[in-house]
Scaffold this motif. Structure first.
Motif, PDB file in Angstrom:
ATOM      1  N   GLN A  14     -33.693 -86.769  23.855  1.00  0.00           N
ATOM      2  CA  GLN A  14     -34.518 -86.084  23.458  1.00  0.00           C
ATOM      3  C   GLN A  14     -36.127 -87.406  23.110  1.00  0.00           C
ATOM      4  O   GLN A  14     -37.288 -87.574  23.176  1.00  0.00           O
ATOM      5  N   ILE A  58     -39.529 -85.875  27.947  1.00  0.00           N
ATOM      6  CA  ILE A  58     -39.518 -86.232  27.108  1.00  0.00           C
ATOM      7  C   ILE A  58     -41.283 -87.015  27.558  1.00  0.00           C
ATOM      8  O   ILE A  58     -41.345 -87.848  26.338  1.00  0.00           O
ATOM      9  N   ASP A  72     -40.300 -82.731  14.647  1.00  0.00           N
ATOM     10  CA  ASP A  72     -40.252 -81.502  15.590  1.00  0.00           C
ATOM     11  C   ASP A  72     -41.700 -81.142  16.402  1.00  0.00           C
ATOM     12  O   ASP A  72     -40.931 -80.566  16.916  1.00  0.00           O
ATOM     13  N   ASP A  74     -43.007 -80.400  19.335  1.00  0.00           N
ATOM     14  CA  ASP A  74     -42.807 -80.231  20.927  1.00  0.00           C
ATOM     15  C   ASP A  74     -43.503 -80.026  21.916  1.00  0.00           C
ATOM     16  O   ASP A  74     -44.180 -80.393  23.119  1.00  0.00           O
TER      17      ASP A  74
END
Length: 606
Positions: A14, A58, A72, A74
């Motif tokens: 991540q 990333i 969280d 994204d």
């Protein structure tokens, strides 16, 4: 029951710090983000499963982060992934270009990740060029491919290229160990190294193999379970095969190969693995190269122990033989016989790297005393009849003996009995190394030579009788240097008799010797030495072998017993023949320089 998520997705990095084995690239990208120095078109290229798409995701997430987003988050609305394998037409690229013009609703950048970009068609590449060179400020393109050479140069010149490398076995094994600890799996270090080697530098493949092996073995991941499930040959097989080779145990070595075939492995896999095993043993022999051995600590110790039993020359010979079998395997009609023959050759190598030879083993530490007789015997010059004294027991004196008896000068004699018979001594070639010195010794000591008529043996009664008769029939030869002829002569006389001798042997059929003697004109030097110069050593040896007859002829014709022949070799005097047109022209020009004028006048070519 929760659905199972494969490790490749569950443990996908991540952040850049979580990416395995690509520290140089991740540090570069992180610094570019921190310093606001990021290019608008990036190309990630490298083998499969090394983190290209992961780093692209990333990067897309980090450039849109400002610290106010949720944990969280994204940024799915800002990231567009396009698979160029299925969207490779011009229309797909045009739709993408139309979307690029719209700015992002959330975040700062819109990131377009085009995977397998080398699959785009030529027209799609051309349609993409202008937008890739001058995209909007809010758009960043990340292209990913495994085959950079298929991308046209105009695309490459518009991108900042990052080459991803294969992940090393050590890095992959360490990451697998980290995952095994998180899942509560007790994994052996050697088992993880085998999985990493099988993955061949791809982390995604390593994680897929790990999931498969864990499903087979459960919470205990052993080396035996991994080798059995992956159908790979364990290094124990190669350790055993190498021990049998070092012991020259061919029967058990063939049985081991048959057992390997029974397990489902082919001969090519076995012989290539044996060559790799020899390579691993070689890198263990030097402390600086042990790092090239990509195995666990326990296996490293086994390799060190066996490498002490082998020499470098043995391993080099073994690698050469195994590699030769590897190259011939696919074209061989009897592949099993080829591998068995290779194993027998390997088992026939000594520890010093040489093939075993029964004769060399039998003669080990032994020497054979053999020296050519010509090294000890020199043909003495034949004296004139007036200087010979023959004393034969129970025989009537010859006229030569009567004349020699009149010599009043006392003679001291020393008896020498050569082991060679008279016939063989007459055939001994003249070495002419120091004949004058030999003549002086003969004159000082008046050497008495007893020449036997035939060789006798002392192993029977008849041979004893023959030996007794031989003792009675000894011939005494006395050479007196004072009475040997030493007349002077001119160089013309020498060349005349030289030419007569050459003509006589040419008529007898000795063409080669006659040709060699005609190579140079003899020259007379001081102390009656005759000098000739030859172009090579082979001609010199031929003349030296046959010079006795020549010297006897010249001594008799010139009435001088002190003539000596000295032969020198000068390779520069060898005659050069013209083969090419240029060389023939040079030869003609040496004879007649006017030929240059003829060539210029008529504009001639060679």
């Amino acid at each position: 029951m929760e659905p199972f998520i494969v490790s490749a997705r569950k443990y996908r990095p991540q952040t850049f710090k979580d990416v395995v084995g690509q520290q140089a690239i991740t540090n570069t990208l992180q610094n570019a983000i921190d310093q606001n120095h990021l290019a608008q078109a990036l190309l990630f290229c490298g083998p499969r499963g090394v983190g290209k798409t992961t780093c692209a995701r990333i990067l897309a997430k980090q450039i849109n982060s400002d610290g106010t987003e949720q944990k969280d988050e994204d940024f799915a609305f800002n990231i567009f992934e396009l698979d160029a394998a299925s969207n490779n037409s011009v229309d797909d690229i045009r739709n993408l270009i139309d979307q690029v013009r719209i700015p992002p609703q959330v975040g700062k950048y819109k990131v377009y990740i085009i995977d397998e970009v080398h699959m785009l068609s030529q027209s799609a590449f051309n349609a993409f060029l202008k937008t890739l060179e001058e995209p909007p400020k809010h758009a960043i393109f990340i292209l990913a491919t495994t085959e950079k050479h298929k991308i046209i140069p105009t695309i490459l010149s518009r991108c900042q290229i990052f080459d991803f490398k294969r992940i090393t076995v050590k890095d992959a094994a360490e990451y697998l160990k980290y995952i095994a600890e998180n899942q509560g799996i007790n994994a052996e270090e050697d088992a993880l190294h085998i999985i990493a080697q099988k993955a061949d530098g791809a982390m995604r493949d390593a994680l897929s193999i790990f999931d498969r092996v864990v499903s087979f073995s459960g919470a205990e991941l052993t080396r035996k379970a991994v080798t059995e499930n992956l159908n790979v040959l364990d290094y124990d097989t190669y350790f055993e095969a190498t021990d049998l080779i070092l012991e020259h145990n061919i029967p058990n070595l063939l049985l081991l190969f048959n057992k390997t075939l029974a397990l489902g492995f082919d001969g090519h896999h076995f012989i290539s693995g044996l060559a790799s095993h020899f390579r691993d043993l070689m890198v263990c022999q030097h402390p600086d190269t042990i790092t090239l051995l990509e195995v666990g600590e326990a296996a490293q110790q086994l390799y060190r122990d066996q490498s002490k039993k082998t020499s470098t020359s043995f391993l080099l010979s073994g690698l050469d033989i195994a590699n030769d079998c590897d190259l011939k395997y696919k074209t061989s009609k009897n592949q099993r016989l080829l591998v068995e023959l290779t194993l027998m050759k390997l088992a026939s190598i000594d520890f010093d790297g040489e093939k075993k030879n029964p004769e060399s083993v039998a003669l080990h530490n032994k020497t054979i005393d053999f020296i050519a007789p010509s090294a000890f015997y020199k043909q003495l010059p034949k004296p004139p009849q007036k200087n010979l004294v023959a004393e034969t027991t129970n025989q009537t004196p010859t006229p030569i003996e009567k004349k020699s008896a009149e010599i009043s000068k006392p003679v001291s004699t020393t008896t020498i009995e050569p082991s060679l018979d008279k016939a063989k001594s007459e055939e001994t070639p003249l070495t002419a190394e120091k004949p004058k010195k030999i003549t002086e010794e003969l004159a000082q000591n008046k050497i008495k030579i007893n020449l036997p008529h035939k060789r006798v043996s002392g192993l029977s009664i008849s041979s004893l009788n023959a030996k007794k008769q031989h003792e009675l029939n000894k011939i005494e030869v006395v050479i007196d240097e004072d009475n040997l002829p030493k007349n002077s002569f001119t160089e013309e006389e020498l060349r005349k008799h030289w030419a007569e001798f050459v003509e006589s042997i040419d008529q007898k059929g000795q063409k080669i010797l006659a040709s060699n003697l005609n190579t140079d004109i003899p020259k007379l030097k001081e102390d009656f030495n005759i000098h000739i110069e030859l172009p090579n050593g082979t001609m010199k040896k031929e003349i030296e072998r046959e010079q006795f007859e020549l010297m006897e002829y010249l001594r008799a014709k010139l009435n001088n017993h002190f003539i000596q022949l000295i032969i020198s070799v000068n390779e520069a005097t060898a005659k050069k023949f013209a083969f090419t047109p240029e060389e023939k022209y040079e030869k003609l020009r040496e004879k007649n320089p006017v030929i240059d004028l003829l060539r210029t006048e008529f504009d001639l070519d060679l």
